[in-house]
Design a protein around this motif. Sequence first.
Motif, PDB file in Angstrom:
ATOM      1  N   ASP A 165       0.837  -1.217   0.000  1.00  0.00           N
ATOM      2  CA  ASP A 165       0.000   0.000   0.000  1.00  0.00           C
ATOM      3  C   ASP A 165       0.866   1.260   0.000  1.00  0.00           C
ATOM      4  O   ASP A 165       0.921   1.971   1.005  1.00  0.00           O
ATOM      5  N   LYS A 189       1.045   6.834  -4.762  1.00  0.00           N
ATOM      6  CA  LYS A 189       0.693   5.732  -5.669  1.00  0.00           C
ATOM      7  C   LYS A 189       1.311   5.859  -7.053  1.00  0.00           C
ATOM      8  O   LYS A 189       1.503   4.880  -7.750  1.00  0.00           O
ATOM      9  N   ASP A 230       3.377   3.779 -12.178  1.00  0.00           N
ATOM     10  CA  ASP A 230       2.375   3.249 -11.262  1.00  0.00           C
ATOM     11  C   ASP A 230       3.102   2.391 -10.219  1.00  0.00           C
ATOM     12  O   ASP A 230       3.480   1.239 -10.494  1.00  0.00           O
ATOM     13  N   VAL A 290       2.021   1.188  -7.391  1.00  0.00           N
ATOM     14  CA  VAL A 290       1.226   0.063  -6.870  1.00  0.00           C
ATOM     15  C   VAL A 290       1.436  -1.149  -7.773  1.00  0.00           C
ATOM     16  O   VAL A 290       1.738  -2.256  -7.310  1.00  0.00           O
ATOM     17  N   THR A 345       8.480   1.962  -3.222  1.00  0.00           N
ATOM     18  CA  THR A 345       7.673   2.949  -2.494  1.00  0.00           C
ATOM     19  C   THR A 345       8.475   4.164  -2.047  1.00  0.00           C
ATOM     20  O   THR A 345       7.923   5.267  -1.947  1.00  0.00           O
TER      21      THR A 345
END
Length: 233
Positions: A164, A168, A178, A180, A206
């Motif tokens: 998560d 994002k 992207d 995610v 991330t």
Amino acid sequence: MLITRYTQATAVLEDSGVVPPPVPQDAEPGTLAWLRARVSRFASGPVHAERRRAVVELLASFDPAELRVRARALAGVPADEVAARSFGVDQVAAVSAAASGYLSGETSPEADAAVRELLPLGIPMITVLLQAHASTAALIANARAHDDGVTPIEDLLHETLRHDPPLKRTRRVGVEIDLVAANRDPDVFPDPDRFDPSRGRTPHLTFGHGVRPCPAAAHALAIAAGYLEGNRS
Ligand code: HEM
């Protein structure tokens, strides 16, 4: 172009010729738009390198272990105040107001006033506060949603980061990555949709990657871990 595969994402992020979309440079001094034209995040080339160096030097003066202890003591305060308070800054309303348009560029008189209030802290410190604000609060919220109270905090946080990501998508000129999708690329992460804290530390994207990754991953993890610990006990 939208990039969803892990190896393509890392290749773009490692390419110093692929730069973030530039921001306007002619804003009125002291406003949020003016600040955005002065931080590392939206700069490129040697200007980015110099601004990043100043932020990295400032971050080196904060020991993650000490930040963790401070965040643990903040268990009762709202999660979106934890980053600023852990860095020793109490102007949480100004940080929140300035941070609201920092990434998007959406300005407001409140955000401009907040930037003016924070200016005495200096641009590297303001950069730290605004970058830390929403992302750290989101990391904490996302981890809490998976917290069973017994999973080791580091494992919980590492897998939360992969599964998560608070941010994002990240943009470069002509490209959007992207995060995610890249973090769930089945070529890199087996059974990628399953939340599995026993994976431990994984090579997720991330915290970014390549030329301009987050310079404060250790700080962010320490703050989130301390706050979650404090709220568990
Ligand atoms: C203590 C908290 C934090 C601080 C002080 C901080 C600071 C920064 C700074 C200064 C940059 C810009 C680097 C540059 O211009 O080269 C940055 C970039 C970034 N940060 Fe953080 N950050 C924090 C927390 C987080 C968290 C919690 C996340 C996500 C979980 C995150 C994700 C990122 C990403 C993805 C980038 C790079 C964006 C890109 O490549 O376009 N940061 N951070």
